[in-house]
Design a protein around this motif. Structure first.
Motif, PDB file in Angstrom:
ATOM      1  N   THR A  12     -29.523  52.178  67.266  1.00  0.00           N
ATOM      2  CA  THR A  12     -30.784  51.729  67.868  1.00  0.00           C
ATOM      3  C   THR A  12     -31.976  52.074  66.983  1.00  0.00           C
ATOM      4  OG1 THR A  12     -29.878  51.984  70.094  1.00  0.00           O
ATOM      5  CG2 THR A  12     -32.272  51.924  69.898  1.00  0.00           C
ATOM      6  N   THR A  13     -31.970  53.277  66.433  1.00  0.00           N
ATOM      7  CA  THR A  13     -33.088  53.695  65.582  1.00  0.00           C
ATOM      8  C   THR A  13     -33.152  52.848  64.322  1.00  0.00           C
ATOM      9  OG1 THR A  13     -32.873  55.955  66.410  1.00  0.00           O
ATOM     10  CG2 THR A  13     -34.123  55.660  64.381  1.00  0.00           C
ATOM     11  N   MET A  14     -32.015  52.566  63.715  1.00  0.00           N
ATOM     12  CA  MET A  14     -32.007  51.761  62.494  1.00  0.00           C
ATOM     13  C   MET A  14     -32.496  50.338  62.773  1.00  0.00           C
ATOM     14  SD  MET A  14     -31.235  53.947  60.312  1.00  0.00           S
ATOM     15  CE  MET A  14     -31.348  52.790  58.973  1.00  0.00           C
ATOM     16  N   LEU A  15     -32.170  49.783  63.927  1.00  0.00           N
ATOM     17  CA  LEU A  15     -32.670  48.456  64.283  1.00  0.00           C
ATOM     18  C   LEU A  15     -34.192  48.455  64.396  1.00  0.00           C
ATOM     19  CD1 LEU A  15     -30.051  47.233  66.922  1.00  0.00           C
ATOM     20  CD2 LEU A  15     -30.394  46.363  64.592  1.00  0.00           C
ATOM     21  N   ARG A  16     -34.741  49.532  64.898  1.00  0.00           N
ATOM     22  CA  ARG A  16     -36.193  49.628  64.992  1.00  0.00           C
ATOM     23  C   ARG A  16     -36.816  49.660  63.592  1.00  0.00           C
ATOM     24  NH1 ARG A  16     -38.183  54.417  67.852  1.00  0.00           N
ATOM     25  NH2 ARG A  16     -40.122  53.210  68.076  1.00  0.00           N
TER      26      ARG A  16
END
Length: 568
Positions: free
Chosen positions: A79-83
């Motif tokens: 999720t963090t990498m997608l952000r």
């Protein structure tokens, strides 16, 4: 990192100044550096990063970092990498465990920055990488030390309490907690050395592991104290059989350093039903209380925590809580039981006895609160209170009667082990303007049998002041009486259990006669306590007992009542 995000793959363009800068930075950096497409493909890696993976920078180009990472790490960071790829988050720190070329793994910490184009779209990612494997191994080691016993590798008390809490929250079936202590283990350490003792503990730990079922746990919580957490207990018979099997296993001979050692163990059991609302500490305390009861009844046995112990524990807690405020609130007092010279019939003094009447608990007997005071250390201020009251009382008696009266005060093991007791006693006598012969100290026989150097020094120093030192409850079961010739003693008090039977039991009369002969041969004054009948008094006088004490001579009373008695 997402392989389906739909962004075009980034390519490092060396004709572009930014591309050349990245290439130069990577080549010169001693820190691991890696340039990634948004799908996690490695565009460029420097040799410092490649070294961490036991490979070369060229071999890494075009490979997927996602494929090298542990799946749980990828899922955690997705999720963090997608952000970051969406341009919402410019920087992020993450940790991944990657597979090395040689098949091993390495823990790496990534400082990740997003490279954005003019419209804010993330085109690729640049990472600085540090190898944190040693740090993580050190943390794991410290964590294990914090949760496991380093000698036996069993779990320690901290982890045991956590496991107990988990069991109490989720378990639907009863379970048992078994506290185990080795009998006479101290003798192994003292006689054979700590190294041998450690070998014994390691062997015992191994035997406990073998006794466990899947899902059970064994802990070493201190010294030779072990605990078993055993699930799926369906009956009392089952836990009895398990405990007996464990104790039998411990009792098998142990070979350590060429020595054959055989020990027994005692156990206390807490049977825990689900939904009781108890804490892990409470359950463990119940098991250790049951263990204490088992040890008091002999070795190589066990006891299950029951309602009687629960009631006693509750009463003890009430006493302990109230005891801490009893002195401050003036609830303690000192009563004085007269001492009579059996040869002349005159009152020679009194024994000072602590009495406690609590407004909520009512009158509390000394056998109920004195052991609690001893265990909690409250016996020291209580003893100081008793001595100060007794010294003040005997000073008044002597001043108003002109008689050389004395007062006896009991000294506890805690008090005898303290430095400076002789100075405090001397100061108390000086303030009251009393000669040292006005004060006498009574010490239990058990303290003298096990007296260490500090206790012996204090007894010798108190005796040197001129204070008479005597043995209370003499003859109540201690075999060794070497202290009679090695310590400066002045009197012995014959225990009331022998005095009670002197007029009906030939055995008790023979014991009293032998005690009197032994004491007189050693120039010790004799005092009989618990005299309650004229026949007992007559027999003790005939046998040559020096002093007497008991309800026939006088009940414990106030200082004023004692003064009236000796004045009249």
């Amino acid at each position: 990192m997402d392989t389906t995000h739909g962004l075009p793959p980034a390519v490092l363009d060396l004709s572009d100044p930014a591309g050349r800068s990245i290439h130069t930075l990577f080549g010169q950096s001693v820190v691991g550096m890696v340039h990634l497409r948004t799908d996690g493909t490695i565009v460029l890696a420097n040799q410092a990063f490649a070294d961490m993976l036991r490979t070369t920078a060229d071999e890494l180009a075009g490979t997927s970092l996602v494929a090298l990472a542990a799946e749980e790490d990828v899922q955690r960071e997705r999720t963090t990498m997608l952000r970051m790829i969406d341009g919402v988050l410019p920087h992020h720190a993450a940790e991944f465990v990657l597979e090395r070329r040689d098949g091993g793994t390495v823990a790496l910490q990534f400082g990740i920055s997003a490279l954005l184009d003019v419209d804010g779209t993330c085109t690729s990612l640049v990472c600085q990488v540090m190898d944190v494997s040693r740090l993580r191994r050190a943390e794991d080691f410290m964590s294990r030390r914090a949760l496991f016993d380093p000698l036996t590798q069993l779990i320690n008390r901290t982890l045991l309490i956590d496991l107990l809490g988990d069991q109490l929250r989720v378990r639907q079936n009863p379970f048992a907690v078994i506290a185990i202590n080795l009998d006479r283990f101290k003798a192994v350490n003292d006689s054979l050395g700590q190294s041998t003792g450690d070998g014994v503990l390691v062997e015992i730990a191994g035997r406990l592991r073998q006794a466990l079922q899947p899902g059970d746990a064994a802990a070493r919580i201190a010294g030779d104290d072990f605990v078993l957490l055993c699930g799926n207990i369906t009956s009392r018979a089952q836990v009895d059989a398990l405990t007996q099997r464990v104790l039998d296993g411990i009792a098998e001979p142990i070979d350590v350093d060429g020595l054959r050692i055989q020990l027994t163990a005692s156990a206390g059991i807490s049977l825990v039903a689900p939904g009781t609302g108890q804490s892990g500490d409470e359950v463990l305390t119940q098991a250790t209380q049951a263990l204490k009861h088992a040890k008091e009844r002999g070795r190589a046995r066990w006891k299950v925590y029951d309602q009687e112990m629960r009631t006693a524990s509750t009463d003890r807690l009430r006493i302990e809580t109230s005891l801490r405020t009893a002195l401050d609130e003036g609830l303690m007092r000192v009563a004085y039981q007269p001492l009579r010279d059996l040869r002349t019939g005159e009152i020679t003094g009194a024994e000072a006895l602590l009495r406690w009447h609590d407004p909520f608990l009512g009158p509390i007997d000394p056998p109920d609160f004195l052991p609690v005071a001893e265990e909690t250390g409250m016996i020291v201020p209580l003893g100081q209170f008793a001595m100060s009251q007794a010294v003040r009382a005997v000073a008044t008696w002597r001043d108003l009667t002109g008689l050389p009266l004395c007062v006896s005060v009991n000294l506890s093991p805690h008090e005898l082990n303290r430095h400076g007791i002789t100075e405090r006693v001397s100061d108390a006598l000086d303030v009251a303007r009393l000669p040292s012969t006005a004060l006498r100290f009574e010490i239990t026989e058990g303290v003298l049998v096990h007296a260490d150097q500090q206790v012996r020094r204090n007894i010798t120093d108190l005796h040197a002041l001129g204070i008479a030192i005597g043995i209370d409850d003499f003859g109540t079961g201690y075999a060794s009486m070497s202290y009679l010739k090695t310590l400066p003693l002045d009197f012995v008090k014959i225990d009331r259990s022998f005095v009670a039977g002197i007029d009906s039991s030939r055995e008790d009369q023979a014991i009293v006669r032998a005690t009197l002969e032994l004491a007189h041969a050693l120039n010790l004054t004799t005092i009989a306590e618990g005299i309650e009948s004229d026949r007992q008094l007559d027999l003790l006088t005939e046998l040559g007992c020096d002093w007497g004490q008991g309800y026939l001579i006088g009940e414990p009373s106030t200082s004023t009542a004692m003064l009236e008695r000796v004045s009249g």
